[in-house]
Scaffold this active site. Structure first.
Site, PDB file in Angstrom:
ATOM      1  N   ARG A   1      -0.775   8.969   1.798  1.00 48.28           N
ATOM      2  CA  ARG A   1      -2.158   9.433   1.682  1.00 48.28           C
ATOM      3  C   ARG A   1      -2.292  10.952   1.669  1.00 48.28           C
ATOM      4  O   ARG A   1      -3.169  11.496   0.995  1.00 48.28           O
ATOM      5  CB  ARG A   1      -2.995   8.855   2.833  1.00 48.28           C
ATOM      6  CG  ARG A   1      -3.268   7.378   2.666  1.00 48.28           C
ATOM      7  CD  ARG A   1      -4.048   6.825   3.839  1.00 48.28           C
ATOM      8  NE  ARG A   1      -4.323   5.401   3.637  1.00 48.28           N
ATOM      9  CZ  ARG A   1      -4.887   4.621   4.532  1.00 48.28           C
ATOM     10  NH1 ARG A   1      -5.251   5.120   5.705  1.00 48.28           N
ATOM     11  NH2 ARG A   1      -5.099   3.349   4.288  1.00 48.28           N
TER      12      ARG A   1
ATOM     13  N   ARG B   1      -0.456   9.235   8.778  1.00 46.75           N
ATOM     14  CA  ARG B   1      -0.394   7.792   9.074  1.00 46.75           C
ATOM     15  C   ARG B   1      -0.140   6.993   7.808  1.00 46.75           C
ATOM     16  O   ARG B   1      -0.829   7.181   6.809  1.00 46.75           O
ATOM     17  CB  ARG B   1      -1.690   7.318   9.731  1.00 46.75           C
ATOM     18  CG  ARG B   1      -1.705   5.805   9.943  1.00 46.75           C
ATOM     19  CD  ARG B   1      -2.936   5.350  10.665  1.00 46.75           C
ATOM     20  NE  ARG B   1      -4.141   5.382   9.864  1.00 46.75           N
ATOM     21  CZ  ARG B   1      -4.495   4.436   8.988  1.00 46.75           C
ATOM     22  NH1 ARG B   1      -3.694   3.405   8.760  1.00 46.75           N
ATOM     23  NH2 ARG B   1      -5.634   4.525   8.330  1.00 46.75           N
TER      24      ARG B   1
ATOM     25  N   GLU C   1       0.842  -1.190   0.000  1.00 43.14           N
ATOM     26  CA  GLU C   1       0.000   0.000   0.000  1.00 43.14           C
ATOM     27  C   GLU C   1       0.880   1.244   0.000  1.00 43.14           C
ATOM     28  O   GLU C   1       2.100   1.154   0.095  1.00 43.14           O
ATOM     29  CB  GLU C   1      -0.949  -0.003   1.210  1.00 43.14           C
ATOM     30  CG  GLU C   1      -1.938  -1.156   1.182  1.00 43.14           C
ATOM     31  CD  GLU C   1      -2.867  -1.195   2.377  1.00 43.14           C
ATOM     32  OE1 GLU C   1      -3.858  -1.940   2.307  1.00 43.14           O
ATOM     33  OE2 GLU C   1      -2.602  -0.499   3.378  1.00 43.14           O
TER      34      GLU C   1
ATOM     35  N   HIS D   1      -8.864  10.004   3.740  1.00 44.65           N
ATOM     36  CA  HIS D   1      -8.573   8.890   2.844  1.00 44.65           C
ATOM     37  C   HIS D   1      -8.854   9.353   1.425  1.00 44.65           C
ATOM     38  O   HIS D   1      -9.914   9.917   1.137  1.00 44.65           O
ATOM     39  CB  HIS D   1      -9.433   7.669   3.179  1.00 44.65           C
ATOM     40  CG  HIS D   1      -8.900   6.408   2.585  1.00 44.65           C
ATOM     41  ND1 HIS D   1      -8.955   6.157   1.229  1.00 44.65           N
ATOM     42  CD2 HIS D   1      -8.265   5.344   3.140  1.00 44.65           C
ATOM     43  CE1 HIS D   1      -8.391   4.986   0.987  1.00 44.65           C
ATOM     44  NE2 HIS D   1      -7.967   4.471   2.122  1.00 44.65           N
TER      45      HIS D   1
ATOM     46  N   HIS E   1     -10.894  10.338   7.571  1.00 41.17           N
ATOM     47  CA  HIS E   1     -10.704   8.900   7.778  1.00 41.17           C
ATOM     48  C   HIS E   1     -10.058   8.561   9.116  1.00 41.17           C
ATOM     49  O   HIS E   1     -10.462   7.611   9.776  1.00 41.17           O
ATOM     50  CB  HIS E   1      -9.842   8.363   6.647  1.00 41.17           C
ATOM     51  CG  HIS E   1      -9.589   6.886   6.695  1.00 41.17           C
ATOM     52  ND1 HIS E   1     -10.610   5.960   6.627  1.00 41.17           N
ATOM     53  CD2 HIS E   1      -8.441   6.176   6.804  1.00 41.17           C
ATOM     54  CE1 HIS E   1     -10.099   4.734   6.695  1.00 41.17           C
ATOM     55  NE2 HIS E   1      -8.793   4.839   6.808  1.00 41.17           N
TER      56      HIS E   1
END
Length: 533
Positions: free
Chosen positions: A290, A386, A121, A244, A351
């Site tokens: 992100r 994060r 990811e 997100h 998110h």
């Protein structure tokens, strides 16, 4: 107060996600544990986590690489010691999950050996995400819920809201106030009760419901952060609210998340005309962290005046997509969208709360015998952003470390004193519920507009003025009327909104998830934003 409204336990865990349940199961062989859940036991952000859990299971990977990737994603202000602590304990804590019966996807190598299927990811330099198809949170949560219901030392109270923490008039040996219990609201009986406990663990999740558009379930209302603040705990980094990048843009599924693993398996982000845009913004393309991807999507939407951008994995084989993302495929088909044949409309949505209640390596807060674990806490892991799949990992590691410390120290804690009764003698039932609903909508809308992906000092100051007006209204309402679920959540959300905006005004730079038009550059030296009550 009659006897039925006073409860006693060794350890009270407020929250029933992966953090709270994992701590409860580790503590239950030794002590009586009560779990408080606002809704059903499995209804929380953990249940909806699609991606997976980051841990080094590949011989080509290393803990050092996991640490380095996390530090980079955190935009320079992660606390390295915390990152190393979590990454180095990741495999053992994930193995504990496996030992509890959690099933992660496997694959057969060319040599005929079975190994865990690891996906990749954004922000990760290696494949290190263990997952259960695209429903990892559901697999983990349901396994732990079943174990909790079956354990004789775990007592579960569903549909209970924590109202406030109760401190002893006496301090501990360090001079710190000591936690002795909590006021809780029984939603079924609509009455306030008390729970006496030697130790309390906050595992209440984040505060993304403060925003108009969010991927989180309705219960993510910042309760633990607000209660800890009122009890005297410091908080940090609440300006870093992760949006997100890929939430489904559809009127019938406003908070449905399209996992980052889609991009990890080759999905592209595209403009309405079908052209890719991430290579124009970052060399890492769709696998940038992100904060970078969300800002790029926001920029393209505003530049083009578009309602959404698109996520496209239709160039991959249909069977591959259906096998890897069965839940997402089925959900989209039910909405008339086919992941295997067409681009899917997406927008960023709130998110994850990267900041929270400051804790040490055992999850202990500033208040004696009060712990905070999971998204409610600030451990130093996330910094200014994060990295994907580090969230469930943080829950597991701190569920373990907090439990270990509680087991070591709880026998040294005196029994809690008789708790003061809840006083409802001067309040009455409200006939103005519309006031709560109006304030609720106003808060979430102006936080989206003024404290969203792009900010400015003027917008933040405007938000703070409105928050202070709401706080006065809510204080008066709380003082005069009997409590309700919406009132409790609104009271907590407004408190956390104030802390978020104050943190954002303190940071005179743009870093990670905090981008402000007035301070677009990075400061050379920077650290966490800390607020003290």
């Amino acid at each position: 107060m009659n006897a039925s409204t006073q409860h006693y336990t060794d350890i009270l865990i407020i929250g029933s996600g992966v953090a709270g349940l994992s701590a409860a199961l580790r503590l239950a062989p030794f002590h009586q544990v009560t779990i408080l859940s606002k809704s059903s036991l499995s209804e929380g952000a953990s249940y909806y986590a699609q991606g997976g859990i980051a841990a080094v299971f590949d011989n080509a990977d290393s803990i050092e690489s996991h640490v380095e990737d996390t530090l980079i994603a955190g935009a320079g202000i992660c606390e390295k010691e915390a990152v190393e602590f979590i990454a180095s304990n990741a495999k053992n804590c994930v193995q504990w999950l496996i030992d509890q019966g959690v099933l992660f996807d496997t694959e057969v190598t060319e040599a005929g050996e079975t190994q865990y299927h690891l996906t990749r990811e954004g922000g990760h330099s290696h494949r290190r995400i263990l997952h259960h198809a695209d429903a990892t949170g559901k697999e983990v949560e349901t396994t732990l819920v079943d174990l909790a219901f079956a354990h004789p030392n775990i007592h579960i109270k569903e549909r209970y809201n924590a109202v406030d923490l109760i401190l002893s008039n006496e301090t501990d040996t360090t001079g710190s106030p000591r936690i002795v219990g909590a006021y809780v609201w029984n939603r079924q009986k609509e009455q306030v009760e008390t729970i006496s406990a030697k130790t309390i663990v906050l595992a209440t999740g984040g505060a993304a419901k403060v925003y108009q558009y969010t991927t989180n379930p309705d219960i993510s209302s910042g309760d633990g952060i607000a209660m800890a603040w009122r009890a005297g705990c410091r908080v940090a980094n609440l300006e870093f609210n992760q949006f997100h990048p890929t939430c489904l843009f559809h009127p019938q599924a406003r908070n449905f998340l399209l996992t980052e693993a889609l991009r990890g398996e080759g999905a592209y982000l595209k403009r309405p005309d079908g052209s890719r845009f991430m290579p124009d913004h970052d060399d890492r393309g769709e696998l940038a962290p992100r904060d970078v991807v969300a800002l790029a999507i926001d920029h393209e939407m505003k530049r083009l005046g578009a309602d959404c951008m698109y996520l496209d994995i239709s160039h991959k084989p249909a069977d591959f997509i259906k096998n890897h993302f069965p839940m997402i495929y089925a959900k989209l088909i039910s909405l008339g969208l086919d992941l295997t044949k067409e681009p899917i409309p997406i927008v960023p949505a709130a998110h994850y709360t990267c900041g929270g209640v400051i804790v040490n390596q055992t999850g202990m807060t500033d208040v004696a015998n009060l712990y905070a674990i999971g998204e409610v806490s600030y451990t130093g892991l996330h910094g200014a952003n994060r990295m994907a799949s580090n969230s469930l990992l943080e829950c597991l590691v701190y569920g373990w470390s907090a439990a270990e410390n509680i087991i070591r120290t709880i026998n040294q804690i005196d029994e809690a004193p008789v708790l003061p009764e809840w006083d409802e003698s001067r309040v009455h039932n409200s006939d103005e519920q519309v006031v709560i609903q109006h304030n609720w909508h106003e808060l979430r809308l102006f936080m989206w507009d003024y404290m969203g992906i792009v900010r400015s000092t003027k917008r933040l100051e405007r938000a703070l003025r409105r928050i202070h007006l709401l706080q006065q209204e809510i204080h008066d309402y709380y003082a005069n009327f009997r409590i309700s679920n919406n009132l409790l959540e609104l009271r907590n959300l407004v408190q956390v909104a104030e802390l978020m905006v104050r943190c954002a005004l303190e940071r005179k730079e743009s870093r990670g998830l905090h981008y402000t038009l007035d301070y677009p550059n990075l400061l050379e030296h920077s650290g966490p934003t800390v607020l003290k009550p």
